[in-house]
Design a protein around this motif. Structure first.
Motif, PDB file in Angstrom:
ATOM      1  N   ASN A  67      -7.480  36.471 -33.416  1.00 25.86           N
ATOM      2  CA  ASN A  67      -7.941  37.489 -32.474  1.00 25.86           C
ATOM      3  C   ASN A  67      -6.749  38.262 -31.947  1.00 25.86           C
ATOM      4  O   ASN A  67      -5.695  37.681 -31.673  1.00 25.86           O
ATOM      5  CB  ASN A  67      -8.686  36.844 -31.297  1.00 25.86           C
ATOM      6  CG  ASN A  67      -9.989  36.200 -31.723  1.00 25.86           C
ATOM      7  OD1 ASN A  67     -10.846  36.851 -32.311  1.00 25.86           O
ATOM      8  ND2 ASN A  67     -10.140  34.912 -31.448  1.00 25.86           N
ATOM      9  N   ASN A 116       0.479  25.616 -22.521  1.00 28.05           N
ATOM     10  CA  ASN A 116      -0.911  26.050 -22.573  1.00 28.05           C
ATOM     11  C   ASN A 116      -1.485  25.844 -23.977  1.00 28.05           C
ATOM     12  O   ASN A 116      -1.038  26.461 -24.935  1.00 28.05           O
ATOM     13  CB  ASN A 116      -1.003  27.532 -22.181  1.00 28.05           C
ATOM     14  CG  ASN A 116      -2.433  28.001 -22.024  1.00 28.05           C
ATOM     15  OD1 ASN A 116      -3.181  28.072 -22.984  1.00 28.05           O
ATOM     16  ND2 ASN A 116      -2.803  28.340 -20.785  1.00 28.05           N
ATOM     17  N   ILE A 117      -2.468  24.971 -24.078  1.00 31.01           N
ATOM     18  CA  ILE A 117      -3.058  24.660 -25.389  1.00 31.01           C
ATOM     19  C   ILE A 117      -3.679  25.899 -26.025  1.00 31.01           C
ATOM     20  O   ILE A 117      -3.526  26.141 -27.227  1.00 31.01           O
ATOM     21  CB  ILE A 117      -4.116  23.543 -25.267  1.00 31.01           C
ATOM     22  CG1 ILE A 117      -3.449  22.225 -24.883  1.00 31.01           C
ATOM     23  CG2 ILE A 117      -4.879  23.380 -26.582  1.00 31.01           C
ATOM     24  CD1 ILE A 117      -4.419  21.073 -24.715  1.00 31.01           C
ATOM     25  N   ASP A 118      -4.369  26.709 -25.221  1.00 37.29           N
ATOM     26  CA  ASP A 118      -5.023  27.902 -25.771  1.00 37.29           C
ATOM     27  C   ASP A 118      -3.999  28.868 -26.366  1.00 37.29           C
ATOM     28  O   ASP A 118      -4.241  29.471 -27.420  1.00 37.29           O
ATOM     29  CB  ASP A 118      -5.835  28.610 -24.689  1.00 37.29           C
ATOM     30  CG  ASP A 118      -7.068  27.822 -24.282  1.00 37.29           C
ATOM     31  OD1 ASP A 118      -7.518  26.985 -25.090  1.00 37.29           O
ATOM     32  OD2 ASP A 118      -7.574  28.040 -23.163  1.00 37.29           O
ATOM     33  N   SER A 119      -2.869  29.023 -25.687  1.00 36.55           N
ATOM     34  CA  SER A 119      -1.820  29.917 -26.197  1.00 36.55           C
ATOM     35  C   SER A 119      -1.255  29.397 -27.515  1.00 36.55           C
ATOM     36  O   SER A 119      -1.058  30.155 -28.469  1.00 36.55           O
ATOM     37  CB  SER A 119      -0.695  30.056 -25.168  1.00 36.55           C
ATOM     38  OG  SER A 119      -1.142  30.722 -24.007  1.00 36.55           O
ATOM     39  N   GLU A 121      -2.749  27.419 -29.590  1.00 33.28           N
ATOM     40  CA  GLU A 121      -3.785  27.533 -30.616  1.00 33.28           C
ATOM     41  C   GLU A 121      -3.838  28.953 -31.157  1.00 33.28           C
ATOM     42  O   GLU A 121      -4.069  29.174 -32.345  1.00 33.28           O
ATOM     43  CB  GLU A 121      -5.153  27.138 -30.035  1.00 33.28           C
ATOM     44  CG  GLU A 121      -5.318  25.645 -29.790  1.00 33.28           C
ATOM     45  CD  GLU A 121      -5.296  24.829 -31.078  1.00 33.28           C
ATOM     46  OE1 GLU A 121      -5.663  25.374 -32.131  1.00 33.28           O
ATOM     47  OE2 GLU A 121      -4.903  23.647 -31.018  1.00 33.28           O
ATOM     48  N   TRP A 122      -3.615  29.935 -30.277  1.00 34.16           N
ATOM     49  CA  TRP A 122      -3.593  31.330 -30.742  1.00 34.16           C
ATOM     50  C   TRP A 122      -2.416  31.552 -31.682  1.00 34.16           C
ATOM     51  O   TRP A 122      -2.563  32.176 -32.736  1.00 34.16           O
ATOM     52  CB  TRP A 122      -3.501  32.308 -29.559  1.00 34.16           C
ATOM     53  CG  TRP A 122      -3.491  33.726 -30.048  1.00 34.16           C
ATOM     54  CD1 TRP A 122      -4.576  34.520 -30.288  1.00 34.16           C
ATOM     55  CD2 TRP A 122      -2.340  34.494 -30.427  1.00 34.16           C
ATOM     56  NE1 TRP A 122      -4.169  35.731 -30.785  1.00 34.16           N
ATOM     57  CE2 TRP A 122      -2.810  35.747 -30.878  1.00 34.16           C
ATOM     58  CE3 TRP A 122      -0.979  34.253 -30.430  1.00 34.16           C
ATOM     59  CZ2 TRP A 122      -1.954  36.749 -31.329  1.00 34.16           C
ATOM     60  CZ3 TRP A 122      -0.112  35.245 -30.887  1.00 34.16           C
ATOM     61  CH2 TRP A 122      -0.605  36.485 -31.324  1.00 34.16           C
ATOM     62  N   LYS A 124      -0.912  29.366 -33.456  1.00 35.27           N
ATOM     63  CA  LYS A 124      -1.231  28.654 -34.699  1.00 35.27           C
ATOM     64  C   LYS A 124      -2.183  29.471 -35.565  1.00 35.27           C
ATOM     65  O   LYS A 124      -2.012  29.560 -36.784  1.00 35.27           O
ATOM     66  CB  LYS A 124      -1.848  27.291 -34.376  1.00 35.27           C
ATOM     67  CG  LYS A 124      -2.017  26.387 -35.594  1.00 35.27           C
ATOM     68  CD  LYS A 124      -2.590  25.034 -35.210  1.00 35.27           C
ATOM     69  CE  LYS A 124      -4.061  25.119 -34.928  1.00 35.27           C
ATOM     70  NZ  LYS A 124      -4.699  23.792 -34.741  1.00 35.27           N
ATOM     71  N   SER A 125      -3.174  30.105 -34.923  1.00 33.37           N
ATOM     72  CA  SER A 125      -4.132  30.908 -35.681  1.00 33.37           C
ATOM     73  C   SER A 125      -3.461  32.125 -36.300  1.00 33.37           C
ATOM     74  O   SER A 125      -3.869  32.589 -37.371  1.00 33.37           O
ATOM     75  CB  SER A 125      -5.296  31.352 -34.780  1.00 33.37           C
ATOM     76  OG  SER A 125      -4.911  32.415 -33.910  1.00 33.37           O
ATOM     77  N   GLU A 155       0.556  22.347 -34.518  1.00 40.48           N
ATOM     78  CA  GLU A 155      -0.602  21.446 -34.501  1.00 40.48           C
ATOM     79  C   GLU A 155      -0.182  20.038 -34.084  1.00 40.48           C
ATOM     80  O   GLU A 155      -0.829  19.403 -33.241  1.00 40.48           O
ATOM     81  CB  GLU A 155      -1.236  21.422 -35.888  1.00 40.48           C
ATOM     82  CG  GLU A 155      -2.432  20.502 -36.030  1.00 40.48           C
ATOM     83  CD  GLU A 155      -2.993  20.522 -37.434  1.00 40.48           C
ATOM     84  OE1 GLU A 155      -3.144  19.441 -38.037  1.00 40.48           O
ATOM     85  OE2 GLU A 155      -3.292  21.633 -37.945  1.00 40.48           O
ATOM     86  N   VAL A 158       0.951  19.817 -30.324  1.00 40.84           N
ATOM     87  CA  VAL A 158      -0.188  19.701 -29.408  1.00 40.84           C
ATOM     88  C   VAL A 158      -0.726  18.274 -29.401  1.00 40.84           C
ATOM     89  O   VAL A 158      -1.053  17.710 -28.345  1.00 40.84           O
ATOM     90  CB  VAL A 158      -1.300  20.703 -29.796  1.00 40.84           C
ATOM     91  CG1 VAL A 158      -2.583  20.410 -29.026  1.00 40.84           C
ATOM     92  CG2 VAL A 158      -0.845  22.133 -29.529  1.00 40.84           C
ATOM     93  N   HIS A 163      -2.437  16.206 -26.280  1.00 38.63           N
ATOM     94  CA  HIS A 163      -3.575  15.308 -26.463  1.00 38.63           C
ATOM     95  C   HIS A 163      -3.164  13.834 -26.427  1.00 38.63           C
ATOM     96  O   HIS A 163      -4.023  12.960 -26.241  1.00 38.63           O
ATOM     97  CB  HIS A 163      -4.272  15.611 -27.792  1.00 38.63           C
ATOM     98  CG  HIS A 163      -4.931  16.950 -27.841  1.00 38.63           C
ATOM     99  ND1 HIS A 163      -5.679  17.455 -26.801  1.00 38.63           N
ATOM    100  CD2 HIS A 163      -4.945  17.905 -28.817  1.00 38.63           C
ATOM    101  CE1 HIS A 163      -6.133  18.648 -27.127  1.00 38.63           C
ATOM    102  NE2 HIS A 163      -5.709  18.958 -28.338  1.00 38.63           N
TER     103      HIS A 163
END
Length: 272
Positions: A67, A116-119, A121-122, A124-125, A155, A158, A163
């Motif tokens: 995104n 920040n996990i969301d950041s 993950e972005w 990584k995407s 990955e 994180v 986790h």
């Protein structure tokens, strides 16, 4: 004279692309200020992904789970991380140390990203999406391997730091991906991590290729420490390290035992 349905659809697609380009430029700052070559390349990749994806269905373009970012700081994070990593790999010629150097160099300025996990993950995407585009292009295998290894590092980071589901980063997996992984290994890794089916056809073409792994013994006599994965042995205690032979496993024990025991202790605590 009324416009044909085909022409109308064409105009609609062009208008959508123009709007998308404007959104990307606004989000990423393209054209607003001068940047380093690396930053421009990251921005160009993001714009290319956003505008040209691949047509995997009738609904339009696929970005493979990516995104467009709302915060330009994420783009600068990728740029800085890659600059630091490339400089480190040129200087120390050690992949593990280079990732750690790049992480340390960006930790203070971009602590909000690392925390920040969301950041993450972005980010990584982003790497997975670029890797997918390279694979589909068919001419940038090594670049796709680097992107996949960056994704794998994040990955595992994180999993370890956030986790708490993994004891340590399995660096051999990161190295295997980046060190010119075979097509079967590369495509399989990326395909499992993108939400679309864009790599399904490619996977069918490469799944007959025998997967190659790397022996964890740094002194392994095989060229590049590489050997057919199906013939490899693995450490039964940590289940992470693979070897081409019992001899290599024994030879590497003095180096491997600390990590191996740490993983075993972690697994034991998780089960209790």
């Amino acid at each position: 004279m009324p416009t044909s349905r085909k022409k109308a659809k064409g105009k609609a697609r062009k208008a959508a692309k123009a709007q998308k380009k404007e959104e990307v430029e606004k989000a990423t700052g393209v054209g607003q200020q001068e940047d380093s070559f690396e930053a421009q390349m990251v921005r160009l990749q993001i714009e290319t992904l956003s505008l040209s994806g691949c047509n995997n269905n009738d609904n339009g373009l696929c970005l493979h789970g990516f995104n467009v970012p709302k915060e330009s700081s994420l783009i600068y994070f990728i740029q800085t991380f890659l600059v630091e990593y490339n400089a480190a790999i040129d200087a120390v010629r050690n992949m593990e140390m280079s990732f750690e150097i790049a992480q340390a160099a960006t930790m203070d300025k971009y602590s909000d990203v690392w925390d920040n996990i969301d950041s993450l993950e972005w980010v990584k995407s982003y790497f997975l999406s670029v890797a997918t585009q390279r694979i589909l292009g068919g001419k940038q295998h090594k670049g796709a391997c680097v992107d996949a290894s960056c994704s794998n590092f994040l990955e595992q980071y994180v999993s370890v730091e956030m986790h708490k589901s993994q004891a340590n980063i399995n660096w051999m997996k990161v190295v295997e991906l980046q060190n010119d992984a075979d097509e079967h290994t590369l495509v399989s890794y990326v395909r499992k991590r993108i939400p679309c089916t864009c790599l399904n056809d490619k996977y069918k073409k490469v799944k007959s290729i025998r997967k190659v792994g790397m022996c964890c013994n740094p002194c392994c006599s095989h060229p590049g420490q590489k050997v057919q994965r199906s013939s490899m042995l693995y450490c039964t205690q940590c289940r992470l390290s693979n070897y081409c032979s019992k001899e290599c496993q024994v030879a590497d024990w003095s180096r491997h035992k600390k990590l191996c025991r740490a993983v075993a202790e972690f697994d034991s605590k998780q089960q209790s």
